[in-house]
Design a protein around this motif. Structure first.
Motif, PDB file in Angstrom:
ATOM      1  N   LYS A   1     -26.829 -93.249  39.675  1.00 22.70           N
ATOM      2  CA  LYS A   1     -28.108 -93.191  39.000  1.00 22.70           C
ATOM      3  C   LYS A   1     -28.004 -93.903  37.652  1.00 22.70           C
ATOM      4  N   TYR A   2     -29.082 -94.617  37.283  1.00 19.95           N
ATOM      5  CA  TYR A   2     -29.137 -95.350  36.022  1.00 19.95           C
ATOM      6  C   TYR A   2     -30.329 -94.853  35.230  1.00 19.95           C
ATOM      7  N   ASP A   3     -30.188 -94.851  33.920  1.00 21.90           N
ATOM      8  CA  ASP A   3     -31.353 -94.537  33.109  1.00 21.90           C
ATOM      9  C   ASP A   3     -32.114 -95.827  32.797  1.00 21.90           C
ATOM     10  N   ASN A   4     -33.138 -95.724  31.991  1.00 17.79           N
ATOM     11  CA  ASN A   4     -33.982 -96.891  31.700  1.00 17.79           C
ATOM     12  C   ASN A   4     -33.274 -97.947  30.866  1.00 17.79           C
ATOM     13  N   ASP A   5     -32.119 -97.606  30.310  1.00 18.83           N
ATOM     14  CA  ASP A   5     -31.321 -98.564  29.543  1.00 18.83           C
ATOM     15  C   ASP A   5     -30.185 -99.168  30.368  1.00 18.83           C
ATOM     16  N   GLN A   6     -30.247 -98.962  31.692  1.00 17.59           N
ATOM     17  CA  GLN A   6     -29.259 -99.494  32.635  1.00 17.59           C
ATOM     18  C   GLN A   6     -27.904 -98.784  32.525  1.00 17.59           C
ATOM     19  N   LYS A   7     -27.866 -97.603  31.931  1.00 17.93           N
ATOM     20  CA  LYS A   7     -26.617 -96.862  31.785  1.00 17.93           C
ATOM     21  C   LYS A   7     -26.472 -95.840  32.911  1.00 17.93           C
ATOM     22  N   ILE A   8     -25.239 -95.709  33.405  1.00 22.18           N
ATOM     23  CA  ILE A   8     -24.951 -94.807  34.518  1.00 22.18           C
ATOM     24  C   ILE A   8     -24.925 -93.361  34.023  1.00 22.18           C
ATOM     25  N   PHE A   9     -25.670 -92.473  34.729  1.00 22.77           N
ATOM     26  CA  PHE A   9     -25.576 -91.060  34.356  1.00 22.77           C
ATOM     27  C   PHE A   9     -25.250 -90.166  35.553  1.00 22.77           C
ATOM     28  N   PHE A  10     -25.049 -90.787  36.731  1.00 19.68           N
ATOM     29  CA  PHE A  10     -24.533 -90.029  37.886  1.00 19.68           C
ATOM     30  C   PHE A  10     -23.728 -90.974  38.763  1.00 19.68           C
ATOM     31  N   PHE A  11     -22.565 -90.515  39.210  1.00 22.32           N
ATOM     32  CA  PHE A  11     -21.640 -91.359  39.979  1.00 22.32           C
ATOM     33  C   PHE A  11     -20.922 -90.436  40.964  1.00 22.32           C
ATOM     34  N   ASN A  12     -21.267 -90.481  42.251  1.00 25.63           N
ATOM     35  CA  ASN A  12     -20.707 -89.509  43.193  1.00 25.63           C
ATOM     36  C   ASN A  12     -19.341 -89.947  43.727  1.00 25.63           C
ATOM     37  N   ARG A  13     -18.772 -89.112  44.588  1.00 27.80           N
ATOM     38  CA  ARG A  13     -17.404 -89.356  45.072  1.00 27.80           C
ATOM     39  C   ARG A  13     -17.336 -90.600  45.961  1.00 27.80           C
ATOM     40  N   TYR A  14     -18.393 -90.832  46.716  1.00 28.38           N
ATOM     41  CA  TYR A  14     -18.393 -92.039  47.545  1.00 28.38           C
ATOM     42  C   TYR A  14     -18.329 -93.283  46.670  1.00 28.38           C
ATOM     43  N   ALA A  15     -19.061 -93.274  45.577  1.00 25.99           N
ATOM     44  CA  ALA A  15     -19.033 -94.396  44.637  1.00 25.99           C
ATOM     45  C   ALA A  15     -17.652 -94.532  44.002  1.00 25.99           C
ATOM     46  N   GLU A  16     -16.996 -93.395  43.704  1.00 30.08           N
ATOM     47  CA  GLU A  16     -15.646 -93.439  43.137  1.00 30.08           C
ATOM     48  C   GLU A  16     -14.679 -94.141  44.081  1.00 30.08           C
ATOM     49  N   ARG A  17     -14.779 -93.793  45.368  1.00 30.72           N
ATOM     50  CA  ARG A  17     -13.883 -94.430  46.358  1.00 30.72           C
ATOM     51  C   ARG A  17     -14.210 -95.911  46.542  1.00 30.72           C
ATOM     52  N   MET A  18     -15.479 -96.233  46.509  1.00 31.45           N
ATOM     53  CA  MET A  18     -15.885 -97.614  46.768  1.00 31.45           C
ATOM     54  C   MET A  18     -15.531 -98.540  45.607  1.00 31.45           C
ATOM     55  N   PHE A  19     -15.690 -98.047  44.368  1.00 29.25           N
ATOM     56  CA  PHE A  19     -15.478 -98.909  43.208  1.00 29.25           C
ATOM     57  C   PHE A  19     -14.132 -98.696  42.519  1.00 29.25           C
ATOM     58  N   GLY A  20     -13.439 -97.578  42.800  1.00 28.53           N
ATOM     59  CA  GLY A  20     -12.133 -97.339  42.187  1.00 28.53           C
ATOM     60  C   GLY A  20     -12.198 -96.715  40.807  1.00 28.53           C
ATOM     61  N   TYR A  21     -13.390 -96.382  40.342  1.00 27.96           N
ATOM     62  CA  TYR A  21     -13.556 -95.706  39.056  1.00 27.96           C
ATOM     63  C   TYR A  21     -13.732 -94.204  39.297  1.00 27.96           C
TER      64      TYR A  21
END
Length: 320
Positions: A1-21
């Motif tokens: 999830k991104y806010d209106n300033d393009q900043k990430i405020f939610f990052f789930n486990r699937y995203a962690e595995r996919m991006f390595g962060y």
């Protein structure tokens, strides 16, 4: 999830595995600083892309773009995007759900590369075949012009005409870019027009045609074209030896359903008819021998009626 300033405020486990962060590493950071390159390999500016995404989310409901893993490797992700709103209806950002589409993208790019290579190869083969046919036709023409025998000259010219016919058929097939099927009507009308230009103006012969419109397999066009060429050439040369002209009729259509899946070709003239030994197929000249060989090769039937001129009826089964 991104806010209106393009900043990430939610990052789930699937995203962690996919991006390595981990979620902690990206929380509150700009997507372009973490999961997205500023400029991808396609030249797309991701800062501008996010601006457009937040401005018009419906336009980007489904979007695919290149992304960036923590280790610096690139991956393609297919995104589904939707705007997020608070309880008062104010938009607070975007929800993006993505699936790794890298493998599919690689397969598509590989397929596209193979198609481009195939087109290049076909183009090279096409030009080589055309050049070879042209060279062979030129050699026959030179040999014919050097011959002192009328019979030999005529034979060489007929051979040259057959090569020109095959070259013309090949050109038409290549230009249509469909290597499986060809429309019968345009194909045969072009062939008949060339034959008319070669023979009719000088002989006073009137040629009529009735061609049914349907599609045939490409590999079937060569024998059909050769058969019609030989039958018409034979009629032009021999059907009207003592008259000022006559009429030739070419009719090509699908056989009746009772006869199966086949093509019926009728070539008729109102000339003097064939010698008995030719009509009975006991003594065929070279051109009609080609017809006989083609009909036999494709398991067809060839009937000759030799009254009030000549009628050739050929039925060739279409491949399944």
């Amino acid at each position: 999830k991104y806010d209106n300033d393009q900043k990430i405020f939610f990052f789930n486990r699937y995203a962690e595995r996919m991006f390595g962060y981990s979620a902690d590493e990206v929380m509150g950071k700009l997507a372009v600083e973490t999961t997205n390159p500023e400029i991808d390999s396609q030249g797309q500016n991701h800062r501008e892309m996010f601006t457009h995404l937040l401005r018009d989310p419906d336009r980007y409901a489904y979007h695919e773009n290149e992304n960036l893993r923590k280790d610096g490797t690139r991956l393609w992700v297919a995104w589904r995007n939707a705007a997020l709103y608070d309880t008062e209806g104010n938009r607070i950002g975007m929800l993006s759900i993505g699936n790794d589409s890298t493998r599919r993208k690689e397969i598509e790019e590989s397929r596209q590369q193979l198609l481009e290579e195939k087109d290049i190869l076909l183009s090279e083969v096409h030009h080589r075949i055309k050049n070879d046919m042209h060279m062979l036709s030129s050699l026959l023409s030179l040999q014919a012009s050097a011959s002192t025998s009328e019979v030999e000259t005529a034979s060489l010219q007929e051979a040259e005409n057959r090569i020109q016919l095959m070259r013309s058929i090949y050109d038409k097939l290549y230009m249509q870019k469909n290597f499986r099927a060809i429309e019968l009507g345009p194909f045969l009308r072009d062939l008949l027009e060339e034959l008319q230009q070669n023979y009719c103006s000088a002989s006073g012969i009137n040629m009529q045609s009735h061609i049914e419109e349907f599609v045939i397999p490409v590999k079937f066009s060569f024998p059909l074209g050769l058969i019609i060429n030989e039958l018409l050439s034979n009629a032009f040369k021999y059907a009207f030896p003592h008259t000022q002209g006559g009429t030739l009729l070419v009719r090509v259509n699908r056989c009746s359903p009772d006869a199966g899946n086949c093509i019926e070709t009728l070539v008729s003239d109102n000339g003097e008819g064939l010698p008995a030994e030719v009509a009975s197929k006991e003594q065929l000249g070279f051109g009609l021998s080609i017809v006989d060989a083609m009909v036999e090769q494709y398991h067809g039937k060839w009937e000759i009626e030799n009254t009030a001129g000549t009628l050739h009826r050929i039925c060739l089964p279409l491949p399944e």
